[in-house]
Design an enzyme around this catalytic site. Sequence first.
Site, short mmCIF file in Angstrom:
data_model
loop_
_atom_site.label_atom_id
_atom_site.label_comp_id
_atom_site.label_asym_id
_atom_site.label_seq_id
_atom_site.Cartn_x
_atom_site.Cartn_y
_atom_site.Cartn_z
N TYR A 1 0.82 -1.22 0.00
CA TYR A 1 0.00 0.00 0.00
C TYR A 1 0.86 1.27 0.00
N ASP B 1 12.50 -12.50 -1.18
CA ASP B 1 12.32 -12.22 0.25
C ASP B 1 13.50 -11.40 0.79
N LYS C 1 2.27 -6.64 9.22
CA LYS C 1 1.76 -5.45 9.92
C LYS C 1 0.44 -5.63 10.68
N SER D 1 6.33 3.26 13.22
CA SER D 1 4.90 3.44 13.41
C SER D 1 4.65 4.18 14.71
N TYR E 1 4.17 -6.72 17.19
CA TYR E 1 4.37 -5.85 16.03
C TYR E 1 5.06 -4.55 16.46
N LYS F 1 9.03 -2.95 15.70
CA LYS F 1 9.36 -1.64 15.15
C LYS F 1 10.34 -0.90 16.08
N PHE G 1 1.50 7.91 11.56
CA PHE G 1 0.24 7.82 12.28
C PHE G 1 -0.71 6.97 11.42
N ARG H 1 -7.91 9.44 16.14
CA ARG H 1 -6.61 9.14 15.52
C ARG H 1 -6.22 10.27 14.58
N PRO I 1 -10.07 -4.89 22.29
CA PRO I 1 -8.96 -5.05 23.23
C PRO I 1 -7.67 -4.46 22.65
N GLY I 2 -6.90 -3.78 23.48
CA GLY I 2 -5.63 -3.22 23.03
C GLY I 2 -5.75 -1.83 22.43
P1 NAD Z 1 1.67 -3.77 3.00
O1 NAD Z 1 1.47 -5.08 3.63
O2 NAD Z 1 0.69 -3.27 2.01
O3 NAD Z 1 3.12 -3.68 2.34
C1 NAD Z 1 4.22 -4.46 2.80
C2 NAD Z 1 4.85 -5.09 1.59
O4 NAD Z 1 5.99 -5.86 2.00
C3 NAD Z 1 3.92 -6.06 0.87
O5 NAD Z 1 3.98 -5.80 -0.52
C4 NAD Z 1 4.49 -7.43 1.20
O6 NAD Z 1 4.24 -8.36 0.17
C5 NAD Z 1 5.96 -7.12 1.36
N1 NAD Z 1 6.71 -8.02 2.25
C6 NAD Z 1 6.39 -8.40 3.50
N2 NAD Z 1 7.35 -9.22 3.99
C7 NAD Z 1 8.30 -9.33 3.03
C8 NAD Z 1 9.52 -10.02 2.94
N3 NAD Z 1 9.97 -10.77 3.95
N4 NAD Z 1 10.26 -9.90 1.80
C9 NAD Z 1 9.82 -9.15 0.77
N5 NAD Z 1 8.64 -8.48 0.79
C10 NAD Z 1 7.89 -8.57 1.92
O7 NAD Z 1 1.81 -2.71 4.20
P2 NAD Z 1 1.84 -1.14 4.16
O8 NAD Z 1 0.59 -0.65 4.81
O9 NAD Z 1 2.22 -0.65 2.85
O10 NAD Z 1 3.00 -0.88 5.20
C11 NAD Z 1 4.35 -0.71 4.78
C12 NAD Z 1 5.22 -0.55 6.01
O11 NAD Z 1 4.74 0.54 6.80
C13 NAD Z 1 5.25 -1.76 6.92
O12 NAD Z 1 6.57 -1.89 7.42
C14 NAD Z 1 4.29 -1.39 8.02
O13 NAD Z 1 4.62 -2.05 9.22
C15 NAD Z 1 4.54 0.10 8.14
N6 NAD Z 1 3.39 0.84 8.70
C16 NAD Z 1 2.17 0.76 8.11
C17 NAD Z 1 1.11 1.47 8.65
C18 NAD Z 1 -0.27 1.39 8.04
O14 NAD Z 1 -1.23 1.82 8.67
N7 NAD Z 1 -0.44 0.90 6.81
C19 NAD Z 1 1.30 2.26 9.78
C20 NAD Z 1 2.56 2.34 10.34
C21 NAD Z 1 3.61 1.62 9.80
C1 UD1 Z 2 -4.04 0.13 14.31
C2 UD1 Z 2 -3.01 -0.72 15.00
C3 UD1 Z 2 -1.70 0.04 15.06
C4 UD1 Z 2 -1.26 0.47 13.66
C5 UD1 Z 2 -2.37 1.32 13.05
C6 UD1 Z 2 -2.08 1.77 11.65
C7 UD1 Z 2 -4.35 -2.05 16.57
C8 UD1 Z 2 -4.66 -2.31 18.00
N1 UD1 Z 2 -3.49 -1.05 16.33
O1 UD1 Z 2 -4.19 1.26 15.08
O2 UD1 Z 2 -0.69 -0.75 15.65
O3 UD1 Z 2 -0.06 1.22 13.74
O4 UD1 Z 2 -3.57 0.52 13.02
O5 UD1 Z 2 -2.11 0.66 10.79
O6 UD1 Z 2 -4.81 -2.73 15.67
N2 UD1 Z 2 -12.33 1.22 14.63
C9 UD1 Z 2 -13.67 0.94 14.68
N3 UD1 Z 2 -14.15 -0.07 13.88
C10 UD1 Z 2 -13.35 -0.80 13.03
C11 UD1 Z 2 -11.97 -0.49 12.99
C12 UD1 Z 2 -11.49 0.51 13.81
O7 UD1 Z 2 -14.42 1.56 15.42
O8 UD1 Z 2 -13.84 -1.70 12.34
C13 UD1 Z 2 -11.80 2.31 15.45
C14 UD1 Z 2 -10.72 1.92 16.44
O9 UD1 Z 2 -11.26 1.52 17.65
C15 UD1 Z 2 -9.91 3.22 16.52
C16 UD1 Z 2 -10.04 3.84 15.15
O10 UD1 Z 2 -11.21 3.24 14.57
O11 UD1 Z 2 -10.50 4.09 17.48
C17 UD1 Z 2 -8.86 3.58 14.23
O12 UD1 Z 2 -8.60 2.19 14.21
P1 UD1 Z 2 -7.49 1.56 13.22
O13 UD1 Z 2 -7.73 2.03 11.85
O14 UD1 Z 2 -7.44 0.09 13.48
O15 UD1 Z 2 -6.12 2.25 13.68
P2 UD1 Z 2 -5.38 2.24 15.12
O16 UD1 Z 2 -6.29 1.79 16.19
O17 UD1 Z 2 -4.73 3.56 15.27
#
Ligand code: NAD
Ligand code: UD1
Length: 349
Positions: free
Chosen positions: A12, A59, A85, A125, A149, A153, A182, A235, A297-298
């Site tokens: 993504y 990989d 993730k 993150s 997770y 990080k 965020f 958030r 939870p969490g």
């Molecule tokens: P995503 O899952 O869409 O992208 C991760 C990509 O890495 C995927 O294309 C997956 O196929 C690839 N991948 C995973 N393990 C691999 C491996 N061992 N070797 C090669 N490729 C591998 O996730 P994203 O939302 O794009 O997130 C990207 C990064 O940002 C991640 O490190 C995630 O932890 C971090 N992040 C995401 C969010 C979020 O809300 N999306 C928030 C904070 C941090």
């Molecule tokens: C989640 C992850 C966090 C990660 C972040 C971004 C958890 C506990 N935390 O956080 O580690 O960095 O995503 O990827 O999963 N909500 C609803 N209904 C839903 C989904 C979410 O009400 O179906 C609410 C949640 O309670 C929260 C808000 O929407 O208040 C945002 O939730 P979410 O998108 O999962 O993000 P984070 O909770 O910030």
Amino acid sequence: MARVLVTGGAGYIGSHTMVELLAAGHEVVCLDNFCNSSPEAVERVQAITGRPVRLFTGDVRDRSLLDALFRAAPVDSVIHYAALKAVGESVARPLAYYENNLAGTLTLLQAMDAAQVRRIVFSSSATVYGAPQRLPIAEDAPLAPFNPYGHSKAMVEQVLRDWCAAAVAAGRPAAAVALRYFNPVGAHPSGRIGEDPAGTPSNLFPFITQVAVGRRAELAVFGNDWPTEDGTGVRDYLHVVDLARGHVRALDWLVAHGGFVAINLGTGRGISVLQMVQAFERATGVRVPYRVVARRPGDIAACWADPALAQRLLGWQATHTLEQMCDSGWRWQQANPDGYRSQAARPGR
Ligand code: NAD
Ligand code: UD1
């Protein structure tokens, strides 16, 4: 012009970053094992930009593949997204998360050392802060992750800090930026790339778009008894294109600096679940039925960034509005109701 390896580039955030890198004139090499993405995303990045991406399928834990990649496609910097993730899954399968996220990064850094590539942007993150003691959250807030997770990080941040210190002490300049995101949402304005979660989305925004498109009946709102303005969780949602541009700015910082720095990427503005539902309905004209259920939870009540350091060090700030986040996310969801699988099933494309 930089030559950049993007690990996890088909995902993504990676796919949006590849678009911004190519648009800024950089050359892009992508490594992905497609465990959570599709090669179609890389095709579309090339279609959007009209520029090539050199793709390696494999990989990040595969040291010999990395060595071959650095020989075949020399790069000067790395943006490291490849990771697992899903927070809930990390509690059930901690070893898979430490192996992929922590050991994968160690292997990558060893291969980078061997290839003398010592510039890296890392996807951290806001989850490293755990339950914040004060809002907005600045980078010097204590780190207190509470699931594997989040620990993975925070551990990688420590590894990067130590790796940079050792390299700098040995007279080999190294630079690392950990970007603490965020809540990224939305999609490229073309609607051609976007978030494509496997199975039931655990995050709010993709759940909303899937309800809107009719894939799910209603949104479950996880609690309306939080100590927030309307009782629902708050958030800091930021547009994925802003986030991608933050990575391009971080690359510029790497070129001019040494050492390690952790930087928040957020808007500095908190939005509640109900405010997000209303903003989505306003932007798209589509109703999102919801029902309030028990807290998840969490979860934490509220979390938003102090984005001042990103402005000061990178000259970066979020520019997209909440409406643009909703509008672009909806465009992607409508055009691709089943994510990248929708197009694959369509003949004649
Ligand atoms: P995503 O899952 O869409 O992208 C991760 C990509 O890495 C995927 O294309 C997956 O196929 C690839 N991948 C995973 N393990 C691999 C491996 N061992 N070797 C090669 N490729 C591998 O996730 P994203 O939302 O794009 O997130 C990207 C990064 O940002 C991640 O490190 C995630 O932890 C971090 N992040 C995401 C969010 C979020 O809300 N999306 C928030 C904070 C941090
Ligand atoms: C989640 C992850 C966090 C990660 C972040 C971004 C958890 C506990 N935390 O956080 O580690 O960095 O995503 O990827 O999963 N909500 C609803 N209904 C839903 C989904 C979410 O009400 O179906 C609410 C949640 O309670 C929260 C808000 O929407 O208040 C945002 O939730 P979410 O998108 O999962 O993000 P984070 O909770 O910030």
